[in-house]
Design a protein around this motif. Structure first.
Motif: not given
Length: 199
Positions: A42-54
């Motif tokens: 929920a916190r990171l949903a406010r960021e403009d995220i382009g990609s996620i690596y894990a």
């Protein structure tokens, strides 16, 4: 062009703090960790995220999946460079057992020089995480990149950016489900935030 990396430690598993999970088995998030992951998402949903690596570990993939769902990211890429430290024969042992091992105590005193038994050094870890960051920064858009990993891997990156020895690792915390931010440009890199908690 600059690239902002959001460095996320996975949420908690049920035995966090009692044993060294490392790469042993595939430790999932516990019930408290799943709740942490939802708050983190929920916190990171406010960021403009382009990609996620894990990292390949289950606990990181579950954390990343929660973030991806909240941020409407269709796919999470697995990056071996984000994997937990290869602790070798220490993986899976309790901290009570490890604390009685002189090699473990030496490793925690001078991580810049000591290799884990059958595993890697922290300089090995630092090299692989920095290679990933350099590769992603070189082909990134202006959107932020989330890297979901483990405390020691994130510490290795932060130490590099701040010009600290790997022996400085106890001087700051990277808590479960925390966010740290680093920006990278052709001028270098700097830490924007450190160990922002959501729980």
């Amino acid at each position: 062009m600059t690239t902002t990396f959001l460095l996320v430690r996975h949420a908690a598993h049920d035995r966090i703090g009692s044993f060294l999970a490392g790469r042993t088995g595939d430790v999932p998030l516990g019930s408290a960790g799943r709740e942490q992951a939802q708050r983190l998402a929920a916190r990171l949903a406010r960021e403009d995220i382009g990609s996620i690596y894990a990292s390949p570990r289950k606990r990181t993939r579950e954390t990343a999946a929660a973030i991806a769902a909240a941020a409407a990211i269709e796919e999470v890429a697995t990056a071996e460079e984000l994997d937990e430290v290869d602790f070798g024969t220490w993986s899976g042992k309790t901290f009570e057992v490890l604390n009685a091992d002189p090699h473990w105590r030496q490793w925690n005193s001078i991580r810049s020089l000591v290799r884990t038994p059958g595993g890697e050094t922290m300089l090995d870890v630092q090299r692989r995480i920095m290679e990933l960051v350099a590769a992603l920064a070189g082909r990134s858009s202006d959107r932020k990149i989330v890297l979901v990993s483990h405390a020691d891997v994130i510490k290795a990156l932060i130490c590099h950016v701040l010009g600290l020895s790997m022996d400085s690792w106890p001087r700051f915390d990277i808590a479960p489900a925390s966010i740290s931010a680093v920006v990278v440009g052709d001028w270098g890199a700097k830490v924007l935030t450190l160990n922002e908690g959501v729980s």
